[in-house]
Enzyme design. Structure first.
Site, PDB file in Angstrom:
ATOM      1  N   THR A  30      -0.684   7.637  -1.072  1.00 37.63           N
ATOM      2  CA  THR A  30      -1.929   7.595  -1.847  1.00 37.63           C
ATOM      3  C   THR A  30      -2.859   6.464  -1.410  1.00 37.63           C
ATOM      4  OG1 THR A  30      -1.015   6.080  -3.469  1.00 37.63           O
ATOM      5  CG2 THR A  30      -0.681   8.435  -3.877  1.00 37.63           C
TER       6      THR A  30
ATOM      7  N   ARG B 111       0.854  -1.183   0.000  1.00 32.71           N
ATOM      8  CA  ARG B 111       0.000   0.000   0.000  1.00 32.71           C
ATOM      9  C   ARG B 111       0.888   1.231   0.000  1.00 32.71           C
ATOM     10  NH1 ARG B 111      -4.230   1.378   4.811  1.00 32.71           N
ATOM     11  NH2 ARG B 111      -5.155  -0.640   4.491  1.00 32.71           N
TER      12      ARG B 111
ATOM     13  N   ASP C 273       1.881  -7.278  10.803  1.00 31.89           N
ATOM     14  CA  ASP C 273       2.771  -7.094  11.957  1.00 31.89           C
ATOM     15  C   ASP C 273       2.418  -8.063  13.078  1.00 31.89           C
ATOM     16  OD1 ASP C 273       4.456  -5.164  10.964  1.00 31.89           O
ATOM     17  OD2 ASP C 273       3.233  -3.490  11.661  1.00 31.89           O
TER      18      ASP C 273
ATOM     19  N   ASP D 179      -2.609  -3.880  12.550  1.00 32.55           N
ATOM     20  CA  ASP D 179      -1.896  -4.348  11.354  1.00 32.55           C
ATOM     21  C   ASP D 179      -1.732  -5.864  11.417  1.00 32.55           C
ATOM     22  OD1 ASP D 179       0.330  -5.130   9.578  1.00 32.55           O
ATOM     23  OD2 ASP D 179       0.384  -2.980   9.168  1.00 32.55           O
TER      24      ASP D 179
END
Ligand code: URA
Length: 209
Positions: free
Chosen positions: A108, A104, A203, A200
């Site tokens: 943006t 990602r 993670d 996340d």
């Protein structure tokens, strides 16, 4: 429009709750992702075709059914999707595994394709993409585009938690793609994380933070 399947089996809901807990450590998080993936895969493969065979039991000949050779490919989106591979291949050990690498863009939030390696015979296979978090839908839509360009016979998308935005993005770009999820959350925050979500997922699976 293809169906959105929310797998709300009590065991899935229970395990998704444990995933959400910020005190759940890496080992348990990884095990939960794998187990939940297995449950969701059970539903995502409900339409596998069967053929009738005869088997001799110790008592008689049974007319019974086995899966009739549909070829599947699971395609994790790197890297968090890797956490689901163990669970889905426990259910379908003969499936091939492809990989699609997308990250990602931090500014943006667009998805950037950096890697793919798919089974050579992907055009003969039904593909099931696996990625724990369907957030903006950008990665999901890119991965589906790649699999369709490579000629996969059909494409399904499996995740553990989705946002309404992610579902809408897939349905707008690929109305034929069925989505299987363990939960639908409220939406996205300004960083495009699913809220309440799990944080996340990559993670937490790999212990990188
Ligand atoms: N990816 C994650 O790991 N978590 C989210 O909430 C969204 C995308």
């Amino acid at each position: 429009m293809a169906e959105l399947h929310i797998i709300d089996h009590p065991l899935v809901q229970h395990k998704v709750s444990l995933l959400r807990d910020k005190t759940t450590g890496t080992k348990e998080f990884r095990e939960l992702v794998s187990e939940i993936a297995m449950f969701i895969c059970y539903e995502a493969t409900r339409d596998l075709p069967l053929k009738e065979i005869e088997i001799e039991t110790p008592l008689a000949v049974a007319k019974t059914k086995i899966i009739s050779g549909r070829k599947l490919a699971f395609v994790p989106i790197l890297r968090a999707g890797l956490g689901m591979v163990d669970g889905v291949t426990k259910l379908v050990p003969a499936a091939k595994i492809g990989h699609i690498g997308l990250f990602r863009d931090p500014d943006t939030k667009a998805s950037v394709h950096y890697y793919s390696k798919l089974p050579e015979d992907i055009a003969e296979r039904d593909a099931i993409i696996v990625d724990p978090m369907l957030a903006t839908g950008n990665s999901a839509v890119s991965a589906i585009n790649i699999l369709k360009e490579k000629g996969a016979k059909s494409v399904k998308f499996m995740c553990i938690i989705c946002s309404p935005e992610g579902v809408a993005a897939i349905q707008a770009a690929h109305p034929d793609v069925e989505i299987y999820t363990g939960a639908m959350d409220q939406g996205l925050n300004e960083d495009k994380y699913i809220v309440p979500g799990v944080g996340d997922a990559g993670d937490r699976i790999f212990g990188t933070k």
